[in-house]
Scaffold this motif. Structure first.
Motif: not given
Lengths: 255, 291
Positions: A230-232, A183
């Motif tokens: 997001r961000p996750r 990510l």
């Protein structure tokens, strides 16, 4: 055809002849998908449902019996570094060091040695392997091997990443670390990612859209949009929203 | 080259070399003691087995020609050169043919179907069985020796190359194509290094066999060479020269094997990581496993 889409998968069929020579096995049945640039999708399905075959066709390793794959409007017929695959096992070359593996594909491009060095260093940094440049693959843990494999393909600046259960063989902690690493890499360079997995949580942590495939012949039966922002961070797993959608997907998978 | 020298130095200085297992010396030392005992006290006459001291003298005389003890005094170098050249030619030819055909049949299914049954049928004939036919075809001497060495050394090189080339993981090839290799670079950057450890096994077996068939070929009648020295010495009744030639063949066989492994190590250095343990080494000296 919609040319805005990064990757268009159009009506793919794949049929394997049976080894005895009698009859054949339909592995993929009318698979169609469209991906925007920078989109992450996850494909969930039972083992043996043709997920890997689908990725092999997208990567240009195998030819479909029917249908086409378009990348930025041009058909994909053979492997290209624009569409990079990360295999389930790291498939590192054991006779090359970490750095040698990362430099492998760069050597076929018109880079000077110094530039190759710089690009290698950037990507070693990107995947957090500083200090391991001179190690050989058999001296690395599974997670570090997958980091090397990731750096090796990322060094060629692919636009699409195909990931075939790349973290499935890692232990639970390494898997979470690798998901977060992926990510963070995505937030920096935003490749389009197709992530094949059988782990619902992994799919939900990573993807914008989750597709569910059926048993053979592999068909896409459901598309679920993941409503998480997001961000996750990893803490998203504990939220009520996450649990609900995970429950929904599990129900779909086992109904 | 510098890397090679450094490694040689660390090898020599490393503890492994110092810690020699003394148990390994028990049998040879016992045999030498028995040998001394039976020969020096005249139980076994020197025309059957010379005593170790005499043999040592003969070996030095053969090499340097100081004492003129035998007709071969000082003739080591010319015989050695003749033998080494034969082995190098035969082994070189076998390496070329074995690698070329091995890769072709290992990588191209049709060629494997075409050539494998034939080659394995030929392989079933022991190399020594070719001797009479070789003499008919090539006469005694040089060509027969070369033919026998090439023929015998070809099979282990071919078999190991073909088998390992056919076993290269398709995933490696996929990864290579995806990362930008074409047919030629796929061979040089993936198939060759992936098969290299097995090729070395084949080459080492082939080199060992080369020395064996060198002696066989030279026994049939060449003027120079260690095998010729052995055969002539038998007729002249110099049993000590037969043993001397055997000693030199043993030494040469071992030295050429070490050189071969060192050359291979230079081409693809052993896998020494930052940890620097040679235990993870790609290639190590020692007996290759038969496959």
């Amino acid at each position: 055809m919609n040319l805005d889409k990064e990757l268009i998968i159009n009506d793919l069929d794949k049929i394997f002849p049976l080894p005895e020579g009698i009859g054949s096995l339909r592995v993929l049945d009318k698979i169609s998908l469209q991906l925007d640039r920078g989109e992450i999708i996850a494909i969930l399905g039972p083992s043996g449902c043709g997920k890997s075959t689908l990725l092999n066709i997208l990567a240009g390793f195998e030819k479909p019996n029917k249908g086409e794959v378009y990348f930025k409007g041009t058909p994909v017929t053979k492997p290209t570094s624009q569409i990079g695959m990360v295999f389930q096992s790291a498939v590192l070359f054991p006779w090359l060091t970490v750095k040698g593996n990362i430099a492998y594909g760069l050597r076929f491009k018109k880079y000077k040695d110094k530039e190759i060095d710089t690009i290698c260093q950037q990507h070693i940094h990107l995947v957090g392997l500083e200090g391991f440049e001179k190690y050989y693959p058999n001296q690395l843990s599974g997670g570090m091997q997958q980091r090397t494999a990731l750096a090796r393909i990322l060094a060629l600046e692919p636009k699409v990443l195909l990931m075939d259960e790349p973290f499935a063989s890692l232990d639970a902690q390494s898997r979470i670390t690798m998901q977060q690493l992926l990510l963070s890499i995505w937030s920096q360079i935003q490749p389009t990612i197709i992530f094949v997995t059988h782990d619902v949580e992994e799919a939900l942590v990573l993807a914008d859209n989750v597709y569910i495939m059926s048993k053979l012949p592999g068909r896409i039966t459901h598309k679920i949009k993941v409503p998480l922002g997001r961000p996750r961070p990893i803490s998203v797993i504990g939220t009520a929203e996450f649990s609900k959608i995970k429950g929904d997907i599990l129900t779909l998978l086992f109904s | 080259m510098r890397r090679f020298l450094c490694k040689l130095k660390t090898n020599i200085l490393s503890k492994k070399r110092v810690n020699v297992d003394l148990v390994g010396f028990i049998i040879p030392l016992t045999l030498i003691v028995i040998w001394c005992f039976v020969t020096l006290h005249g139980r076994i006459p020197s025309y059957i087995l010379p005593n170790p001291l005499k043999l040592g003298q003969i070996i030095i005389d053969f090499a340097f020609g100081i004492w003129n003890l035998t007709p071969y005094s000082g003739k080591l170098f010319e015989n050695l050169t003749a033998s080494i050249i034969r082995v190098l030619c035969g082994f070189g030819l076998a390496t070329f043919l074995g690698l070329a055909l091995g890769f072709l049949s290992g990588r191209i299914y049709f060629i494997r179907r075409l050539s494998d049954p034939f080659i394995h049928a030929i392989r079933a004939i022991p190399g020594i069985g070719w001797l009479p036919l070789a003499i008919v075809w090539f006469g005694v001497g040089e060509e027969t020796t070369l033919f026998l060495i090439t023929l015998a050394a070809f099979f282990p090189i071919y078999t190991n190359t073909a088998f390992s080339a056919s076993q290269v993981s398709p995933l490696f090839l996929r990864a290579g194509r995806m990362l930008g290799a074409n047919k030629i670079t796929l061979f040089s950057t993936i198939i060759l290094p992936a098969t290299f450890p097995s090729i070395i096994v084949g080459l080492r077996l082939g080199l060992g066999i080369s020395w064996a068939y060198l002696v066989l070929g030279e026994l049939t009648g060449v003027t120079k060479g260690l095998g010729a020295v052995m055969m002539d010495s038998r007729m002249l009744g110099h049993v000590e020269m037969i043993i001397t030639a055997m000693v030199f063949i043993a030494i040469l066989g071992r030295i050429t094997d070490i050189i071969l492994v060192k050359i291979c190590n230079l081409i693809y250095p052993s896998k020494e990581g930052a940890g620097g343990t040679s235990d993870t080494g790609y290639l190590r000296l020692g007996t290759p496993a038969r496959s």
